[in-house]
Design an enzyme around this catalytic site. Structure first.
Site, PDB file in Angstrom:
ATOM      1  N   HIS A  24      -3.422   3.308  -0.474  1.00 15.51           N
ATOM      2  CA  HIS A  24      -3.217   2.514   1.001  1.00 15.51           C
ATOM      3  C   HIS A  24      -1.900   2.893   1.458  1.00 15.51           C
ATOM      4  O   HIS A  24      -0.911   2.870   0.511  1.00 15.51           O
ATOM      5  CB  HIS A  24      -3.757   0.933   0.731  1.00 15.51           C
ATOM      6  N   ASN A  25      -1.672   3.002   2.675  1.00 14.49           N
ATOM      7  CA  ASN A  25      -0.532   3.113   3.258  1.00 14.49           C
ATOM      8  C   ASN A  25       0.152   4.395   3.289  1.00 14.49           C
ATOM      9  O   ASN A  25       1.324   4.844   3.658  1.00 14.49           O
ATOM     10  CB  ASN A  25       0.623   2.043   2.885  1.00 14.49           C
TER      11      ASN A  25
END
EC number: 2.3.1.191
Length: 354
Positions: A260-261
């Site tokens: 994620h990210n």
């Protein structure tokens, strides 16, 4: 069965043709196993002996080869053989068989927008407010969740899963079984965890305590640029708040995991079993060989190349060539390995000197 003349092939490759350009072939083969209606790929002198074992009448040869002496009726010469393979395989690949239009066994939400010329196979599920670009091809057992957008000429092969709030550019290819837009692996404890303590102290997790993990949901999505390819069974997680991003022209191999990210730049090459932990940033034109790992919240600069199984724990400056666990300059890693091999003999000499 599609046939190709040597003239067509040479024109597609921008290559030089000598001999009979009207010879037709139905495919390509290794020299020793090539049939009369196949183009032998003998792009290096080491393959010359194989031509005599096979039955090919034409071949792609290395520069300067005497095609007549090799018993051929024609030959194609290319400046960069491996690059020529990309053009040859593009010309000869028929692509997946996905019938035009929407298959009657597909489920498409009434609010979805399907572009002109799109082909959607059986057992496909298209969710609410999804946009499918012109010329997209979607094979069987694919699902595209609510609010996602697929660009022009997208190709989703069997079993691909696209989650919610995913935006994908043009000319995208997803190999079978990959998952784009799954929830990020984000969990937190009510009190400071042993992992946090160990990281801060570099080894001491503090007093042992029962830990209960609470999910942090992924409110972001995934944003993918143009001309990107994702390999089979790879997984790209949605961002926690902002999107996880993949830049234009980047290629992911099979079994790659993007946390994620994470932000991956343009024209990167991430090979099999690469894992990039959450919130790391990968620059442009980065190459990570098989089984490389990237720690969370670090930056890997433009044009970094990391050899197989390299583990990157700290920021890597632009242009660095890395190898090892932990990652060091490749030349340093080689010296370290040389020194390690000498250690048993060195220790033995020390004991003898006592």
């Amino acid at each position: 069965m599609t046939t190709f003349t040597l003239t067509q092939i040479a024109t597609a490759l921008g290559a030089t043709l000598e001999g009979d350009g009207d010879i037709e072939v139905v495919g390509a083969a290794e020299p020793s196993s090539a049939h009369r209606d196949q183009l032998a790929l003998a792009m290096d002198p080491k393959y010359a002996d194989g031509l005599a074992k096979g039955r090919a009448e034409a071949a792609i040869l290395w520069q300067g080869a005497d095609w007549r002496a090799l018993g051929l009726k024609a030959a194609i010469f290319v400046a960069r053989p491996r690059y020529a393979m990309s053009g040859l395989t593009t010309l000869m690949d028929p692509g997946p068989e996905i019938e035009a239009g929407i298959h009657p066994m597909a489920v498409v939400h009434p609010s979805a927008k399907i572009g002109d010329g799109a082909a959607i196979g059986p057992f496909v599920v298209i969710g609410r407010d999804v946009t499918i670009g012109d010329g997209a091809r979607i094979a069987s057992h694919v699902s595209v969740a609510e609010g996602s957008t697929l660009g022009r000429n997208t190709l989703l092969l069997q079993g691909v899963k696209v989650g919610a709030r995913v935006v994908i550019g043009d000319n995208f290819i997803a190999q079978p079984g990959c998952v784009i837009g799954s929830d990020g692996f984000s969990f937190v404890t009510p009190e400071k965890s042993g992992v946090e303590n160990a990281r801060a102290s570099l080894g001491d997790q503090g007093e042992a305590a029962q830990q209960s993990w609470t999910r942090i949901h992924s409110l972001g999505g995934v944003s993918i640029g143009n001309d990107v390819e994702i390999g089979a069974n790879s997984a790209i997680d949605r961002g926690t708040i902002r999107d996880t991003t993949i830049g234009n022209g980047t290629k992911l191999d099979n079994l790659v995991h993007i946390g994620h990210n994470v932000q991956v730049g343009d024209d990167c090459l991430l090979c099999g079993q690469v894992g990039i932990a959450g919130s790391s940033r990968i620059g442009n034109r980065v190459v990570l060989a098989g089984q490389c790992g990237v720690n969370d919240n670090i930056f890997v600069g433009d044009d970094v190349i990391a050899g197989g199984a390299t583990k990157i724990f700290t920021n890597a400056p632009a242009g660095r060539v890395l190898l090892g666990y932990p990652a060091v300059k490749m030349e340093s890693h080689i010296e370290i390995q040389k020194a390690m091999r000498r250690l048993p003999r060195f220790m033995k000499s020390l004991q003898q000197d006592k």
